[in-house]
Design an enzyme around this catalytic site. Structure first.
Site, PDB file in Angstrom:
ATOM      1  N   ASN A   9       0.871  -1.100  -0.013  1.00 26.35           N
ATOM      2  CA  ASN A   9       0.229   0.011  -0.110  1.00 26.35           C
ATOM      3  C   ASN A   9       0.908   1.318  -0.032  1.00 26.35           C
ATOM      4  O   ASN A   9       1.379   1.583   1.064  1.00 26.35           O
ATOM      5  CB  ASN A   9      -0.876  -0.243   1.268  1.00 26.35           C
ATOM      6  CG  ASN A   9      -1.781   1.371   1.433  1.00 26.35           C
ATOM      7  OD1 ASN A   9      -1.775   2.164   0.412  1.00 26.35           O
ATOM      8  ND2 ASN A   9      -2.210   1.428   2.548  1.00 26.35           N
ATOM      9  N   LYS A  11       0.145   4.303  -0.227  1.00 27.52           N
ATOM     10  CA  LYS A  11      -0.496   5.377   0.333  1.00 27.52           C
ATOM     11  C   LYS A  11      -0.348   6.730  -0.723  1.00 27.52           C
ATOM     12  O   LYS A  11      -0.192   6.484  -1.708  1.00 27.52           O
ATOM     13  CB  LYS A  11      -0.067   5.660   1.810  1.00 27.52           C
ATOM     14  CG  LYS A  11      -0.071   4.405   2.530  1.00 27.52           C
ATOM     15  CD  LYS A  11      -0.077   4.745   3.976  1.00 27.52           C
ATOM     16  CE  LYS A  11       0.044   3.324   4.758  1.00 27.52           C
ATOM     17  NZ  LYS A  11      -0.071   3.720   6.239  1.00 27.52           N
ATOM     18  N   GLU A  97      -6.955   4.391   8.046  1.00 28.00           N
ATOM     19  CA  GLU A  97      -6.731   5.667   7.505  1.00 28.00           C
ATOM     20  C   GLU A  97      -8.024   6.397   6.919  1.00 28.00           C
ATOM     21  O   GLU A  97      -8.478   7.479   7.247  1.00 28.00           O
ATOM     22  CB  GLU A  97      -5.519   6.122   6.862  1.00 28.00           C
ATOM     23  CG  GLU A  97      -4.285   5.845   7.541  1.00 28.00           C
ATOM     24  CD  GLU A  97      -2.946   5.571   6.665  1.00 28.00           C
ATOM     25  OE1 GLU A  97      -3.018   5.597   5.520  1.00 28.00           O
ATOM     26  OE2 GLU A  97      -2.183   5.237   7.605  1.00 28.00           O
ATOM     27  N   SER A 212       3.476  -2.190  10.536  1.00 25.48           N
ATOM     28  CA  SER A 212       4.811  -2.375  10.515  1.00 25.48           C
ATOM     29  C   SER A 212       5.765  -3.572  10.295  1.00 25.48           C
ATOM     30  O   SER A 212       6.263  -3.766  10.857  1.00 25.48           O
ATOM     31  CB  SER A 212       5.109  -1.710  12.089  1.00 25.48           C
ATOM     32  OG  SER A 212       4.457  -0.551  12.092  1.00 25.48           O
TER      33      SER A 212
HETATM   34  C1  PEP Z   1      -0.905   0.063   5.992  1.00 28.97           C
HETATM   35  O1  PEP Z   1      -0.964   1.393   6.090  1.00 28.97           O
HETATM   36  O2  PEP Z   1      -1.795  -0.633   5.620  1.00 28.97           O
HETATM   37  C2  PEP Z   1       0.375  -0.293   6.939  1.00 28.97           C
HETATM   38  C3  PEP Z   1       0.118  -1.639   7.230  1.00 28.97           C
HETATM   39  O3  PEP Z   1       1.247   0.454   7.147  1.00 28.97           O
HETATM   40  P1  PEP Z   1       2.658   0.209   7.732  1.00 28.97           P
HETATM   41  O4  PEP Z   1       3.290  -1.246   7.118  1.00 28.97           O
HETATM   42  O5  PEP Z   1       3.670   1.480   7.401  1.00 28.97           O
HETATM   43  O6  PEP Z   1       2.483   0.016   9.292  1.00 28.97           O
END
Ligand code: PEP
Length: 250
Positions: A9, A11, A97, A212
């Site tokens: 993703n 974003k 989000e 993460s």
């Molecule tokens: C996400 O936004 O779906 C996500 C898991 O972000 P991150 O890996 O940066 O925590």
């Protein structure tokens, strides 16, 4: 046997040049990834170029969101059929989000889920609790509520053509990952809840973990029996990290 999936993703990140470098790097490193299905979800505006670059590749691409509506006077929105028109196979729905920053309710998410499936997109339904909810021992209640809203609207059979991503909100973009045991416990809960309606659908459903995930923790997470891969945010923007996560799943 459920085929593992790693979905990136991106974003709201990336210029065309950055996206080209990312896609090129992933393509070059794919040889080491045996079995996992790999998906990238760029921002809408990059979907056409990513579609062009990935045409014929084993890497598929998808959207990060879609409108619940088919077409019409919805300024700034993108429909599922537009995503399909540019070759998207999947779309993320209900990312935390979107829920937190854009006020998407369980009902809206369920409508988006149904809109995606109505045009042949596979929805990746995100569910997960906030830190306050976890600390109040509400994790299962929240996840069940988010899941049930979709099943109520779309029906249990619809889950056969969907993916669920468990993403504890407190682990997204914070560097704080759920332990493999914490994640496994919620994944098992999701599967068991759906199994009450259809054991077959529940058994086939792929449940990704997100929050993460990085090269250093991917293998341990993906080694859990009910974790079928990952939805990756930050680390999906780094070619080497992303490929290492794909290898851990594959
Ligand atoms: C996400 O936004 O779906 C996500 C898991 O972000 P991150 O890996 O940066 O925590």
């Amino acid at each position: 046997m459920r085929r593992p999936m790693v979905a990136g993703n991106w974003k709201m990140n990336g210029t065309q040049a950055e996206a080209a470098a990312l896609v090129g790097g992933i393509e070059q490193g794919l040889a080491g990834v045996r079995h996992a299905e790999i998906l990238v979800c760029p921002p809408y505006i990059l979907v056409p170029v990513v579609a062009e670059w990935l045409s014929g590749s084993r890497v598929t691409w998808g959207g990060q969101n879609l409108s619940a509506h088919k077409s019409g006077a919805y300024t700034g929105e993108i429909s599922g059929s537009m995503l399909r028109d540019f070759g998207c196979s999947h779309v993320i729905v209900g990312h935390s989000e979107r829920r937190a920053l854009y006020g998407e309710s369980d009902q809206t998410v369920a409508e988006k889920f149904r809109a995606a499936q109505s045009v042949g997109l596979v929805p990746i339904l995100c569910v997960g609790e906030t830190l306050a909810e976890r600390e109040a021992s509400q994790t299962e209640t929240v996840v069940a509520r988010q899941l049930d809203a979709v099943v109520k609207l779309a029906g249990i059979a619809a889950m056969d053509n969907a993916i669920v991503a468990y993403e504890p909100v407190w682990a997204i973009g914070t560097g704080r990952t759920a332990t493999p045991e914490q994640a496994q416990s919620v994944h098992a809960f999701i599967r068991a809840r759906l199994a009450q309606l259809s054991a077959t659908v529940a058994e086939r459903l792929r449940i990704l973990y997100g929050g993460s995930v990085k090269a250093a923790n991917a293998q341990q997470l993906f080694g859990q029996p009910d974790i079928d891969g990952g939805l990756i945010g930050g680390a999906s923007l780094d070619v080497e990290e992303f490929l290492a996560i794909c290898r851990a799943a594959g």
